[in-house]
Design a protein around this motif. Structure first.
Motif, PDB file in Angstrom:
ATOM      1  N   PHE A 125       7.788 -64.323  13.975  1.00  0.00           N
ATOM      2  CA  PHE A 125       8.043 -62.909  13.695  1.00  0.00           C
ATOM      3  C   PHE A 125       8.816 -62.718  12.393  1.00  0.00           C
ATOM      4  N   THR A 126       9.562 -63.724  11.987  1.00  0.00           N
ATOM      5  CA  THR A 126      10.183 -63.676  10.660  1.00  0.00           C
ATOM      6  C   THR A 126       9.100 -63.602   9.591  1.00  0.00           C
ATOM      7  N   GLY A 127       8.059 -64.408   9.738  1.00  0.00           N
ATOM      8  CA  GLY A 127       6.940 -64.381   8.806  1.00  0.00           C
ATOM      9  C   GLY A 127       6.263 -63.029   8.770  1.00  0.00           C
ATOM     10  N   LEU A 128       6.094 -62.427   9.947  1.00  0.00           N
ATOM     11  CA  LEU A 128       5.465 -61.102   9.992  1.00  0.00           C
ATOM     12  C   LEU A 128       6.335 -60.044   9.318  1.00  0.00           C
ATOM     13  N   TYR A 129       7.648 -60.168   9.489  1.00  0.00           N
ATOM     14  CA  TYR A 129       8.556 -59.227   8.823  1.00  0.00           C
ATOM     15  C   TYR A 129       8.367 -59.288   7.304  1.00  0.00           C
ATOM     16  N   TYR A 130       8.350 -60.492   6.771  1.00  0.00           N
ATOM     17  CA  TYR A 130       8.177 -60.638   5.323  1.00  0.00           C
ATOM     18  C   TYR A 130       6.782 -60.198   4.881  1.00  0.00           C
ATOM     19  N   LEU A 131       5.777 -60.454   5.707  1.00  0.00           N
ATOM     20  CA  LEU A 131       4.413 -60.042   5.369  1.00  0.00           C
ATOM     21  C   LEU A 131       4.327 -58.527   5.224  1.00  0.00           C
ATOM     22  N   PHE A 132       4.852 -57.800   6.188  1.00  0.00           N
ATOM     23  CA  PHE A 132       4.743 -56.348   6.165  1.00  0.00           C
ATOM     24  C   PHE A 132       5.630 -55.726   5.083  1.00  0.00           C
ATOM     25  N   SER A 133       6.844 -56.248   4.893  1.00  0.00           N
ATOM     26  CA  SER A 133       7.737 -55.662   3.888  1.00  0.00           C
ATOM     27  C   SER A 133       7.264 -55.977   2.478  1.00  0.00           C
ATOM     28  N   MET A 134       6.775 -57.197   2.233  1.00  0.00           N
ATOM     29  CA  MET A 134       6.324 -57.569   0.892  1.00  0.00           C
ATOM     30  C   MET A 134       4.999 -56.898   0.537  1.00  0.00           C
ATOM     31  N   SER A 135       4.140 -56.723   1.513  1.00  0.00           N
ATOM     32  CA  SER A 135       2.857 -56.061   1.237  1.00  0.00           C
ATOM     33  C   SER A 135       3.085 -54.637   0.740  1.00  0.00           C
ATOM     34  N   SER A 136       4.049 -53.955   1.331  1.00  0.00           N
ATOM     35  CA  SER A 136       4.328 -52.589   0.892  1.00  0.00           C
ATOM     36  C   SER A 136       4.894 -52.575  -0.524  1.00  0.00           C
ATOM     37  N   ALA A 137       5.667 -53.607  -0.885  1.00  0.00           N
ATOM     38  CA  ALA A 137       6.250 -53.667  -2.229  1.00  0.00           C
ATOM     39  C   ALA A 137       5.183 -53.827  -3.310  1.00  0.00           C
ATOM     40  N   ILE A 138       4.036 -54.374  -2.948  1.00  0.00           N
ATOM     41  CA  ILE A 138       2.944 -54.544  -3.913  1.00  0.00           C
ATOM     42  C   ILE A 138       2.305 -53.196  -4.248  1.00  0.00           C
ATOM     43  N   VAL A 139       2.131 -52.344  -3.237  1.00  0.00           N
ATOM     44  CA  VAL A 139       1.377 -51.101  -3.431  1.00  0.00           C
ATOM     45  C   VAL A 139       2.250 -49.859  -3.614  1.00  0.00           C
ATOM     46  N   ALA A 140       3.513 -49.926  -3.195  1.00  0.00           N
ATOM     47  CA  ALA A 140       4.351 -48.728  -3.159  1.00  0.00           C
ATOM     48  C   ALA A 140       4.536 -48.048  -4.509  1.00  0.00           C
ATOM     49  N   PRO A 141       4.890 -48.773  -5.588  1.00  0.00           N
ATOM     50  CA  PRO A 141       5.111 -48.063  -6.854  1.00  0.00           C
ATOM     51  C   PRO A 141       3.865 -47.322  -7.335  1.00  0.00           C
ATOM     52  N   ALA A 142       2.682 -47.902  -7.107  1.00  0.00           N
ATOM     53  CA  ALA A 142       1.450 -47.233  -7.528  1.00  0.00           C
ATOM     54  C   ALA A 142       1.180 -45.993  -6.675  1.00  0.00           C
ATOM     55  N   ILE A 143       1.434 -46.079  -5.364  1.00  0.00           N
ATOM     56  CA  ILE A 143       1.181 -44.940  -4.468  1.00  0.00           C
ATOM     57  C   ILE A 143       2.085 -43.760  -4.818  1.00  0.00           C
ATOM     58  N   LEU A 144       3.394 -44.007  -4.930  1.00  0.00           N
ATOM     59  CA  LEU A 144       4.310 -42.911  -5.243  1.00  0.00           C
ATOM     60  C   LEU A 144       4.157 -42.451  -6.688  1.00  0.00           C
ATOM     61  N   GLY A 145       3.773 -43.379  -7.565  1.00  0.00           N
ATOM     62  CA  GLY A 145       3.478 -42.977  -8.937  1.00  0.00           C
ATOM     63  C   GLY A 145       2.295 -42.034  -8.999  1.00  0.00           C
ATOM     64  N   LEU A 146       1.280 -42.278  -8.169  1.00  0.00           N
ATOM     65  CA  LEU A 146       0.117 -41.393  -8.104  1.00  0.00           C
ATOM     66  C   LEU A 146       0.522 -40.007  -7.604  1.00  0.00           C
ATOM     67  N   LEU A 147       1.399 -39.951  -6.608  1.00  0.00           N
ATOM     68  CA  LEU A 147       1.891 -38.658  -6.119  1.00  0.00           C
ATOM     69  C   LEU A 147       2.603 -37.894  -7.236  1.00  0.00           C
ATOM     70  N   MET A 148       3.371 -38.625  -8.054  1.00  0.00           N
ATOM     71  CA  MET A 148       4.052 -37.985  -9.181  1.00  0.00           C
ATOM     72  C   MET A 148       3.034 -37.446 -10.197  1.00  0.00           C
ATOM     73  N   ASP A 149       1.969 -38.216 -10.424  1.00  0.00           N
ATOM     74  CA  ASP A 149       0.923 -37.757 -11.338  1.00  0.00           C
ATOM     75  C   ASP A 149       0.244 -36.492 -10.828  1.00  0.00           C
ATOM     76  N   LEU A 150      -0.015 -36.445  -9.535  1.00  0.00           N
ATOM     77  CA  LEU A 150      -0.783 -35.347  -8.956  1.00  0.00           C
ATOM     78  C   LEU A 150       0.052 -34.098  -8.701  1.00  0.00           C
ATOM     79  N   PHE A 151       1.323 -34.286  -8.284  1.00  0.00           N
ATOM     80  CA  PHE A 151       2.112 -33.146  -7.807  1.00  0.00           C
ATOM     81  C   PHE A 151       3.439 -32.955  -8.534  1.00  0.00           C
ATOM     82  N   SER A 152       3.645 -33.608  -9.641  1.00  0.00           N
ATOM     83  CA  SER A 152       4.867 -33.539 -10.449  1.00  0.00           C
ATOM     84  C   SER A 152       5.939 -34.507  -9.925  1.00  0.00           C
ATOM     85  N   HIS A 153       6.978 -34.643 -10.723  1.00  0.00           N
ATOM     86  CA  HIS A 153       7.996 -35.683 -10.485  1.00  0.00           C
ATOM     87  C   HIS A 153       8.712 -35.591  -9.128  1.00  0.00           C
TER      88      HIS A 153
END
Length: 416
Positions: free
Chosen positions: A361-389
C-alpha cells in the motif's frame, strides 16, 4: 552506538537533501515564469513542469536498481553523484542565460538539467540507509527531511530575494550550493558503507512503478473498494496541491501584477506553515484519528483557496492591511490546513492493509500521488487558459472538495 554510524555523516548526507529541495523548490516556483517569456499558454507551461515527475517515475527505479548492482573503486552510489550533481548544478546556473537566447536553448538546458537531477536522486537517497543501521533510520530520516524542509524555505525566502536583484543570482547561488553539497558528499561518505544493501525497492518511485499493474488489478476486487476510494481521494487532491505549487507565481505575477521575487517569497509562507505545523498535525492525527483530521483539512483548505481571488475586493474594506501581507497570511493558513491533510495521508494508506501489506500500500500511495503530479500543472494551467487566472484556485478547491467525498466514502466502507 555502532562504531560505523556517525550523525555527522547523516548531516552531510542531509546537505544533499537540502540542496536538492532548494533547487527543486526554486525551480518549481520560477520556471513557469521564465517559460512565460516565450509561452503564453499556462497549460503548455504546466505540461513542461510535469516533465520532471514523469522522468522520475520512468527512470529513477532503473537508476536505483543500477546503483545497487554497480561496483567501482568509489563504491556504487558515488559514480551517479559524480555525473549527476555537477552537471545539474552547471545547467541550473545556465537556465536564465538560456532563457535570454531562445526558447529552444532554454528547453535543451532544462531537459539536460532534469536528466542530471534524475541521475543522482535515487543514489543520494540511498546514502542514508547505506550509512545507518535499521534501528536508527527513523531518526536519520527525520534529520534529512528537516534539512530538506529548510532548503525549501531558504529557496522561497532567500533565493526569491536574490531574484528581485538579478534573475541570474539565485540560479548561481543554488547551483554553487548544489556543487558544494556534492563536494561534501564525495569526500565524506564511505566508499563501502557498513550497512549497504539493495535499496532501490525502497525508493518511492520504485514502489510506485512496482505497484502499477498488480495494484490496479487488486483494487478492482470488491473487498478493496474502500481502499480504492481513499487512493482516488489522494490522487485528486494532489492535483490541486501540485497545480498551486507550480502555477501560483504565474497567478501572482500575471494577475496581481506582483514582482516575480515577491510572488516566490509569498508562496514561502505556505511552505513555512507546513513545516511549523507538521508535528502538531501528526499529534492531532494520532489523538483524533487520521481520516477525521484529513477530512477537516479537505474542507478548510478549499475554502481558503476560494477566498484568495476575492482578497483584492476584501482589501477595499480592510485597507489598513497591505494586500500582499493579506495574501501571505492567507497562504500561511492554507499551509496549516495542508499539514492536516498531508501529514496523515501516508500513515493512513500504510495502515489500510495491516502489517502484512504495508509495502504494497506504500507503493500504491506513491503511485497515485506521483501520477497526479505529472498531469496536475497541465490540467490547472488549461483551466487558467480557458477561464482566466483565478480558475487556478477554483479548480484546486474543486479537487479538494471532490477528494473529501471520496475519502469520506472510503473511510465509511473501511469502518463498516
Amino acid at each position: 552506538m555502532d562504531k560505523h554510524f556517525s550523525y555527522g555523516k547523516i548531516f552531510v548526507i542531509g546537505s544533499g537533501f537540502f540542496a536538492l529541495m532548494l533547487v527543486w523548490t526554486f525551480y518549481n516556483a520560477y520556471m513557469p515564469l521564465i517559460l512565460g517569456d516565450y509561452i503564453e499558454s499556462r497549460a503548455i507551461r504546466g505540461a513542461i513542469m510535469g516533465l520532471d515527475n514523469l522522468l522520475a517515475v520512468l527512470l529513477i527505479p532503473i537508476i536505483g536498481a543500477w546503483s545497487d548492482r554497480l561496483d567501482t573503486k568509489i563504491g556504487n552510489r558515488l559514480p551517479f553523484l559524480v555525473v549527476g550533481m555537477p552537471i545539474a548544478a552547471f545547467f541550473f546556473i545556465l537556465i536564465p542565460y538560456g532563457a535570454a537566447i531562445t526558447l529552444w536553448v532554454l528547453l535543451v538546458v532544462d531537459i539536460v538539467f532534469l536528466l542530471a537531477m534524475t541521475i543522482y536522486r535515487a543514489p543520494v537517497i540511498a546514502l542514508m540507509p547505506d550509512h545507518t543501521p535499521s534501528e536508527k533510520r527513523s531518526t536519520a530520516n527525520g534529520i534529512i527531511n528537516f534539512m530538506g524542509g529548510i532548503g525549501a524555505i531558504v529557496a522561497l525566502f532567500g533565493l526569491s530575494t536574490l531574484y528581485g536583484i538579478d534573475r541570474a543570482y539565485p540560479f548561481i547561488v543554488a547551483g554553487l550550493l548544489l556543487f558544494l553539497a556534492f563536494m561534501l558528499l564525495y569526500f565524506t561518505v564511505d566508499r563501502q558503507p557498513a550497512f549497504a544493501a539493495n535499496t532501490s525497492e525502497e525508493l518511492e518511485e520504485s514502489q510506485a512503478a512496482n505497484s502499477f499493474f498488480h495494484g490496479i488489478r487488486l483494487l478492482k476486487k470488491a473487498e478493496f473498494r474502500g481502499h480504492l476510494f481513499i487512493l482516488i481521494a489522494i490522487f485528486i487532491y494532489f492535483i490541486g496541491f501540485t497545480g498551486i505549487e507550480a502555477l501560483f507565481t504565474v497567478y501572482a505575477v500575471e494577475h496581481l501584477n506582483m514582482e516575480e521575487s515577491a510572488a516566490g517569497f509569498t508562496l514561502g509562507f505556505f511552505s513555512l506553515a507546513f513545516v511549523l505545523f507538521a508535528i502538531p498535525a501528526g499529534l492531532l492525527g494520532s489523538k483524533r484519528g487520521k481520516a477525521p483530521m484529513m477530512l477537516l483539512g479537505l474542507i478548510i483548505l478549499p475554502l481558503i483557496f476560494i477566498s484568495i481571488p476575492l482578497l483584492p475586493f476584501l482589501n477595499e474594506f480592510v485597507s489598513w492591511i497591505n494586500e500582499i501581507i493579506l495574501l501571505q497570511i492567507t497562504l500561511f493558513a492554507a499551509g496549516v490546513a495542508w499539514a492536516f491533510i498531508n501529514v496523515q495521508a501516508y500513515p493512513l494508506v500504510a495502515d489500510l492493509g495491516g502489517k502484512n501489506r504495508i509495502v504494497f500500500f506504500t507503493g500504491l500511495y506513491y503511485l497515485f500521488s506521483m501520477s497526479s503530479a505529472i498531469v496536475a500543472p497541465a490540467i490547472l494551467g488549461l483551466l487558467m487558459d480557458l477561464f482566466s487566472h483565478p480558475a487556478l484556485f477554483y479548480g484546486a478547491a474543486a479537487s479538494f472538495f471532490v477528494a473529501f467525498f471520496f475519502l469520506r466514502k472510503g473511510s465509511k466502507i473501511m469502518t463498516a
